[in-house]
Design a protein around this motif. Structure first.
Motif, PDB file in Angstrom:
ATOM      1  N   ALA A 280       8.080  38.741  11.887  1.00  0.00           N
ATOM      2  CA  ALA A 280       7.223  37.382  11.455  1.00  0.00           C
ATOM      3  C   ALA A 280       7.719  36.133  10.912  1.00  0.00           C
ATOM      4  O   ALA A 280       8.938  36.473  10.536  1.00  0.00           O
ATOM      5  N   PRO A 281       7.304  35.030  11.099  1.00  0.00           N
ATOM      6  CA  PRO A 281       7.896  34.071  10.720  1.00  0.00           C
ATOM      7  C   PRO A 281       7.952  33.806   9.044  1.00  0.00           C
ATOM      8  O   PRO A 281       7.513  34.675   8.292  1.00  0.00           O
ATOM      9  N   LEU A 282       9.302  33.275   8.578  1.00  0.00           N
ATOM     10  CA  LEU A 282       9.518  33.188   7.290  1.00  0.00           C
ATOM     11  C   LEU A 282       8.571  32.401   6.709  1.00  0.00           C
ATOM     12  O   LEU A 282       7.674  31.660   7.219  1.00  0.00           O
ATOM     13  N   PRO A 283       8.504  32.381   5.278  1.00  0.00           N
ATOM     14  CA  PRO A 283       7.350  31.993   4.371  1.00  0.00           C
ATOM     15  C   PRO A 283       6.994  30.457   4.785  1.00  0.00           C
ATOM     16  O   PRO A 283       6.199  30.087   4.810  1.00  0.00           O
ATOM     17  N   ILE A 284       8.381  29.621   4.770  1.00  0.00           N
ATOM     18  CA  ILE A 284       8.231  28.133   5.040  1.00  0.00           C
ATOM     19  C   ILE A 284       7.505  27.924   6.257  1.00  0.00           C
ATOM     20  O   ILE A 284       6.748  27.056   6.572  1.00  0.00           O
ATOM     21  N   GLN A 285       8.029  28.834   7.316  1.00  0.00           N
ATOM     22  CA  GLN A 285       7.609  28.575   8.794  1.00  0.00           C
ATOM     23  C   GLN A 285       5.844  29.039   8.594  1.00  0.00           C
ATOM     24  O   GLN A 285       5.393  28.498   9.503  1.00  0.00           O
ATOM     25  N   ALA A 286       5.831  30.158   8.061  1.00  0.00           N
ATOM     26  CA  ALA A 286       4.413  30.494   8.251  1.00  0.00           C
ATOM     27  C   ALA A 286       3.304  29.705   7.787  1.00  0.00           C
ATOM     28  O   ALA A 286       2.077  29.585   8.141  1.00  0.00           O
ATOM     29  N   GLN A 287       3.660  28.968   6.742  1.00  0.00           N
ATOM     30  CA  GLN A 287       2.716  27.838   6.184  1.00  0.00           C
ATOM     31  C   GLN A 287       2.883  26.407   6.972  1.00  0.00           C
ATOM     32  O   GLN A 287       1.971  25.835   7.191  1.00  0.00           O
ATOM     33  N   ALA A 288       4.027  26.073   6.876  1.00  0.00           N
ATOM     34  CA  ALA A 288       4.374  24.551   7.503  1.00  0.00           C
ATOM     35  C   ALA A 288       3.979  24.606   8.985  1.00  0.00           C
ATOM     36  O   ALA A 288       3.558  23.374   9.381  1.00  0.00           O
ATOM     37  N   LEU A 289       4.202  25.496   9.723  1.00  0.00           N
ATOM     38  CA  LEU A 289       3.960  25.354  11.163  1.00  0.00           C
ATOM     39  C   LEU A 289       2.537  24.883  11.428  1.00  0.00           C
ATOM     40  O   LEU A 289       2.195  24.252  12.033  1.00  0.00           O
ATOM     41  N   PRO A 290       1.567  25.768  10.732  1.00  0.00           N
ATOM     42  CA  PRO A 290      -0.091  25.618  11.227  1.00  0.00           C
ATOM     43  C   PRO A 290      -0.147  24.139  10.683  1.00  0.00           C
ATOM     44  O   PRO A 290      -1.003  23.435  11.340  1.00  0.00           O
ATOM     45  N   VAL A 291       0.316  23.661   9.302  1.00  0.00           N
ATOM     46  CA  VAL A 291      -0.037  22.218   9.126  1.00  0.00           C
ATOM     47  C   VAL A 291       0.341  21.290   9.818  1.00  0.00           C
ATOM     48  O   VAL A 291      -0.149  20.571  10.147  1.00  0.00           O
ATOM     49  N   ILE A 292       1.620  21.386  10.430  1.00  0.00           N
ATOM     50  CA  ILE A 292       2.366  20.274  11.228  1.00  0.00           C
ATOM     51  C   ILE A 292       1.632  20.529  12.427  1.00  0.00           C
ATOM     52  O   ILE A 292       1.371  19.372  13.107  1.00  0.00           O
ATOM     53  N   MET A 293       1.150  21.803  13.126  1.00  0.00           N
ATOM     54  CA  MET A 293       0.515  21.723  14.372  1.00  0.00           C
ATOM     55  C   MET A 293      -0.804  21.224  14.239  1.00  0.00           C
ATOM     56  O   MET A 293      -1.428  20.585  15.390  1.00  0.00           O
ATOM     57  N   SER A 294      -1.385  21.118  12.968  1.00  0.00           N
ATOM     58  CA  SER A 294      -2.744  20.366  12.858  1.00  0.00           C
ATOM     59  C   SER A 294      -2.710  18.811  12.824  1.00  0.00           C
ATOM     60  O   SER A 294      -3.636  18.178  12.754  1.00  0.00           O
ATOM     61  N   GLY A 295      -1.652  18.349  13.033  1.00  0.00           N
ATOM     62  CA  GLY A 295      -1.209  16.940  13.000  1.00  0.00           C
ATOM     63  C   GLY A 295      -1.047  16.149  11.598  1.00  0.00           C
ATOM     64  O   GLY A 295      -0.952  15.135  11.383  1.00  0.00           O
ATOM     65  N   ARG A 296      -0.883  17.177  10.444  1.00  0.00           N
ATOM     66  CA  ARG A 296      -1.166  16.600   9.135  1.00  0.00           C
ATOM     67  C   ARG A 296       0.419  16.242   8.770  1.00  0.00           C
ATOM     68  O   ARG A 296       1.506  16.835   9.319  1.00  0.00           O
ATOM     69  N   ASP A 297       0.675  15.245   7.884  1.00  0.00           N
ATOM     70  CA  ASP A 297       1.890  14.887   7.303  1.00  0.00           C
ATOM     71  C   ASP A 297       1.996  16.089   6.409  1.00  0.00           C
ATOM     72  O   ASP A 297       1.355  16.537   5.738  1.00  0.00           O
ATOM     73  N   CYS A 298       3.619  16.232   6.201  1.00  0.00           N
ATOM     74  CA  CYS A 298       3.877  17.514   5.377  1.00  0.00           C
ATOM     75  C   CYS A 298       5.166  17.301   4.376  1.00  0.00           C
ATOM     76  O   CYS A 298       6.065  16.655   5.029  1.00  0.00           O
TER      77      CYS A 298
END
Length: 363
Positions: free
Chosen positions: A52-70
């Motif tokens: 499974a993705p690492l913790p920062i990847q698990a949350q940052a990836l869907p946020v960034i893929m949604s087009g949001r600034d992060c």
């Protein structure tokens, strides 16, 4: 997942999420990210990421893929690079048909630029996206850089200095649709705040902006975030276990052969143009052959007048030879070239150059 399940999973990942409404849920598998099939195949075959993705990847990836600034804050070795590389590739592959857009990654040193570049090559070779590291006078000639930047959609990686020294920089920045500032805390510690603000002020207003940092207790980062990010989702990953890699003192190293005497030459505070000249292979190889020495480039570049953090050392040369006379002779010749290049740099008003070649130089 229900809201209760999401909260439990975020707690399991030991994440804190600050700011932002309607934050996308963290994901448990790579396929849930909605990545193009070519990127998923690269993850499976090249990186062999079955887990499974690492913790920062698990949350940052869907946020960034949604087009949001992060804003993503996590320790070294926590997987931050992949957390922005994957959505950056997906973004460029999606917008490629709209014109020659650019994703820009700003990193503190040439060492880090090279590290990100090698990570990106695993993905760009399966796409039509160009990848250009800005070494400013090294393996990517500045004229080739400028012509490539004019016409192609691609990924550009550089330090604040190499980006600003690139020709036609305003026209390049005007095409940036995806911006990543990596190791932002370190860049601010090195005195790059003014250059970062200059870069940000010239990019498109609809650019997606990401800030990645190991810490967020730096007033400069908070100020920069307010200027750069629009309603960002702020993610803090708490250490769950030892990092994937140890914190390293990155540097460009020429590995030595057998030798018994060492001389050292401090080079950090010479002008960057002089450093770039003296460490290039065509300059160093004749010296090593003539004096029968091995040169090791150690430490990391720290912009004057800033001082190293504990455990760090400024850029210097370790000159190894079988005799003291050989090492001293090589040291004197290298110092002479540094002084001559520094004088030339001052007279010509040139300021930007970078160490750009990796390898071993020896007699």
């Amino acid at each position: 997942m229900t809201p209760k399940d999401v909260a439990a999973y975020i707690h399991q990942l030991q994440l804190d999420i600050v700011g932002g409404n309607d934050v996308p849920n963290p994901i448990k598998t790579w396929r849930q990210f909605g990545l193009p099939s070519t990127l998923l195949e690269t993850i499976r075959t090249e990186l062999k990421y079955a887990k499974a993705p690492l913790p920062i990847q698990a949350q940052a990836l869907p946020v960034i893929m949604s087009g949001r600034d992060c804003i993503a804050v996590a320790n070294t070795g926590s997987g931050k690079i992949l957390a922005f590389v994957l959505p950056m590739m997906a973004h460029l592959m999606a917008v490629r048909i709209q014109g020659a857009n650019i994703a820009l990654v700003v990193a503190p040193t040439i060492d880090v630029v090279h590290k990100i570049y090698t990570s990106l090559l695993k993905f760009t070779r399966f796409s039509r996206v160009a990848c250009l590291p800005l070494y400013s006078g090294g393996c990517a000639d500045i004229f080739k850089q400028n012509s490539l930047l004019k016409v192609q959609t691609g990924l550009v990686i550089g330090t604040p200095d190499t980006i600003i020294s690139t020709g036609e920089i305003k026209s390049v920045l005007a095409r940036v649709t995806f911006l990543v500032m990596y190791q932002t805390d370190r860049m601010l510690d090195m005195g790059f705040e003014t250059r970062l603000i200059s870069i940000v002020s010239n990019i498109r207003h609809d650019c997606q902006n990401l800030i990645f940092s190991s810490t967020f207790n730096h007033d400069g980062i908070r100020l920069l975030a307010r200027k750069v990010a629009y309603k960002p989702v702020e993610i803090h990953a708490h250490p769950m276990s030892p990092p994937l890699v140890e914190e390293v003192n990155q540097g460009i190293v020429y590995h030595p052969r057998d030798s018994c005497y060492e001389a050292q030459l401090e080079i950090n505070d010479f002008p960057l143009l002089a450093l770039g000249k003296v460490i290039r292979r065509e300059t160093m190889s004749p010296i090593c052959k003539w004096t029968r020495t091995t040169v090791i480039v150690k430490g990391q570049y720290i912009q004057p007048p800033f001082i190293p953090h504990p455990g760090e050392r400024k850029l210097y040369l370790s000159i190894k030879a079988a005799t003291e006379q050989s090492a001293s002779l090589a040291k004197a010749e290298i110092h002479r070239i540094l002084q001559a290049s520094s004088l030339s740099s001052s007279q010509n008003g040139q300021h930007f150059s970078q160490v750009s070649e990796l390898g071993s130089i020896h007699a």
